[in-house]
Design a protein around this motif. Sequence first.
Motif, mmCIF file in Angstrom:
data_model
loop_
_atom_site.group_PDB
_atom_site.id
_atom_site.type_symbol
_atom_site.label_atom_id
_atom_site.label_comp_id
_atom_site.label_asym_id
_atom_site.label_seq_id
_atom_site.Cartn_x
_atom_site.Cartn_y
_atom_site.Cartn_z
ATOM 1 N N UNK A 166 0.826 -1.212 0.000
ATOM 2 C CA UNK A 166 0.000 0.000 0.000
ATOM 3 C C UNK A 166 0.854 1.253 0.000
ATOM 4 N N UNK A 167 2.010 1.215 0.645
ATOM 5 C CA UNK A 167 2.910 2.374 0.641
ATOM 6 C C UNK A 167 3.402 2.669 -0.780
ATOM 7 N N UNK A 168 3.778 1.621 -1.490
ATOM 8 C CA UNK A 168 4.260 1.783 -2.865
ATOM 9 C C UNK A 168 3.133 2.288 -3.763
ATOM 10 N N UNK A 169 1.956 1.704 -3.637
ATOM 11 C CA UNK A 169 0.822 2.141 -4.450
ATOM 12 C C UNK A 169 0.463 3.591 -4.160
ATOM 13 N N UNK A 170 0.519 3.967 -2.903
ATOM 14 C CA UNK A 170 0.228 5.358 -2.525
ATOM 15 C C UNK A 170 1.214 6.307 -3.200
ATOM 16 N N UNK B 48 13.777 7.076 -7.260
ATOM 17 C CA UNK B 48 12.805 8.029 -6.720
ATOM 18 C C UNK B 48 11.870 7.345 -5.726
ATOM 19 N N UNK B 49 11.439 6.140 -6.087
ATOM 20 C CA UNK B 49 10.587 5.380 -5.159
ATOM 21 C C UNK B 49 11.344 5.044 -3.884
ATOM 22 N N UNK B 50 12.602 4.672 -4.043
ATOM 23 C CA UNK B 50 13.432 4.338 -2.880
ATOM 24 C C UNK B 50 13.553 5.549 -1.954
ATOM 25 N N UNK B 51 13.744 6.734 -2.503
ATOM 26 C CA UNK B 51 13.833 7.952 -1.690
ATOM 27 C C UNK B 51 12.514 8.263 -0.998
ATOM 28 N N UNK B 52 11.413 7.982 -1.674
ATOM 29 C CA UNK B 52 10.091 8.244 -1.103
ATOM 30 C C UNK B 52 9.759 7.268 0.030
ATOM 31 N N UNK C 295 14.086 -1.761 1.863
ATOM 32 C CA UNK C 295 15.347 -2.208 1.268
ATOM 33 C C UNK C 295 15.177 -2.318 -0.246
ATOM 34 N N UNK C 296 16.275 -2.285 -0.963
ATOM 35 C CA UNK C 296 16.231 -2.449 -2.423
ATOM 36 C C UNK C 296 15.587 -3.779 -2.804
ATOM 37 N N UNK C 297 15.929 -4.828 -2.065
ATOM 38 C CA UNK C 297 15.395 -6.159 -2.350
ATOM 39 C C UNK C 297 13.881 -6.194 -2.169
ATOM 40 N N UNK C 298 13.405 -5.609 -1.074
ATOM 41 C CA UNK C 298 11.961 -5.613 -0.808
ATOM 42 C C UNK C 298 11.222 -4.759 -1.837
ATOM 43 N N UNK C 299 11.788 -3.616 -2.212
ATOM 44 C CA UNK C 299 11.159 -2.764 -3.214
ATOM 45 C C UNK C 299 11.065 -3.494 -4.549
ATOM 46 N N UNK C 300 12.142 -4.116 -4.953
ATOM 47 C CA UNK C 300 12.166 -4.878 -6.210
ATOM 48 C C UNK C 300 11.141 -6.001 -6.173
ATOM 49 N N UNK C 301 11.138 -6.761 -5.111
ATOM 50 C CA UNK C 301 10.228 -7.895 -4.967
ATOM 51 C C UNK C 301 8.764 -7.453 -4.993
ATOM 52 N N UNK C 302 8.451 -6.398 -4.267
ATOM 53 C CA UNK C 302 7.076 -5.914 -4.197
ATOM 54 C C UNK C 302 6.630 -5.344 -5.541
ATOM 55 N N UNK C 303 7.498 -4.616 -6.207
ATOM 56 C CA UNK C 303 7.163 -4.097 -7.532
ATOM 57 C C UNK C 303 6.900 -5.229 -8.518
#
Length: 119
Positions: A38-42, A54-58, A63-71
């Motif tokens: 939900x944080x990423x979608x928001x 940019x998403x990582x900064x927001x 973590x990079x791994x979690x962001x990649x996996x969730x995306x």
Amino acid sequence: MKKDMTPEEYLQRIMSKEPSETCPMRRTLELLSGKWRTHILYELCKKDSYRFGELKKALPRITNTMLTSTLRDLEELGIVHREQFNEIPPHVEYSLTDKGKALLPVFCELAKWGENNLD
């Protein structure tokens, strides 16, 4: 479910049925579950597209791994679109699909609830 169903009608409907794996609410909650979805979608609702950095900064605590996996998960579900640009330097941009943009009214209702119920 009818679009103009009231909360009272919805409550009566769900109370009269046995829980089911095909229940739209259960499926939606599962889709939105997880610490970061939900944080990423928001964040993706805020702009037309985001680069990974940019998403990582927001979302500084992800973590990079979690962001990649969730995306990747959201992309598989058809909620996020990933576009790769083969230029120098190569980069990737993420945006909401039409299916993802359809979540905007849900976020709006959550924001209203938060304004009215949280200190």
